[in-house]
Design a protein around this motif. Structure first.
Motif, PDB file in Angstrom:
ATOM      1  N   THR A 173      48.498  39.776  46.466  1.00 35.61           N
ATOM      2  CA  THR A 173      47.622  39.311  45.382  1.00 35.61           C
ATOM      3  C   THR A 173      46.343  38.722  45.957  1.00 35.61           C
ATOM      4  O   THR A 173      45.236  39.022  45.494  1.00 35.61           O
ATOM      5  N   LEU A 181      42.552  40.133  45.537  1.00 34.68           N
ATOM      6  CA  LEU A 181      41.504  39.265  44.996  1.00 34.68           C
ATOM      7  C   LEU A 181      40.295  39.238  45.921  1.00 34.68           C
ATOM      8  O   LEU A 181      39.158  39.422  45.493  1.00 34.68           O
ATOM      9  N   LEU A 241      43.836  37.949  37.127  1.00 36.71           N
ATOM     10  CA  LEU A 241      44.635  36.987  37.874  1.00 36.71           C
ATOM     11  C   LEU A 241      44.727  35.728  37.032  1.00 36.71           C
ATOM     12  O   LEU A 241      43.716  35.254  36.517  1.00 36.71           O
TER      13      LEU A 241
END
Length: 99
Positions: A42, A46, A54
């Motif tokens: 994740t 990002l 998110l």
């Protein structure tokens, strides 16, 4: 910037800021992800603008570990004009020449 307006910040900009701060602090992605209790994949997505959404809680966890925070403020209510942006650019270039 010499004007009082701020452009809205998107998820990609937040990811860039997180990556810069993480590197400044000498943290690996794995170390930051572990401390913030978010998935390494994740965080990688990002930072590399491959993440569509998110949750706010995950962003806040990451920023907290990095000693950063989100700031919510009232907008100026209008966008700058082209002339204001050109003047700002002109002013910025003038500062570069003075160095």
């Amino acid at each position: 910037m010499s004007t009082n307006w701020m452009a809205p910040i998107g998820l990609s900009s937040i990811g860039e800021e997180i990556a810069v701060r993480r590197k400044t602090l000498g943290l690996s992605q794995a170390a930051l992800a572990k401390q913030a209790k978010v998935g390494h994949s994740t965080l990688d997505a990002l930072e590399n603008d491959r993440l569509g959404e998110l949750g706010l809680s995950k962003i806040i966890k990451l920023l907290s570990v990095l000693g950063m925070e989100l700031k919510i403020q009232e907008t100026s209510g209008r966008r700058p004009t082209l002339e204001e942006l050109m003047e700002e650019d002109h002013d910025d270039q003038g500062l570069d020449r003075q160095r």
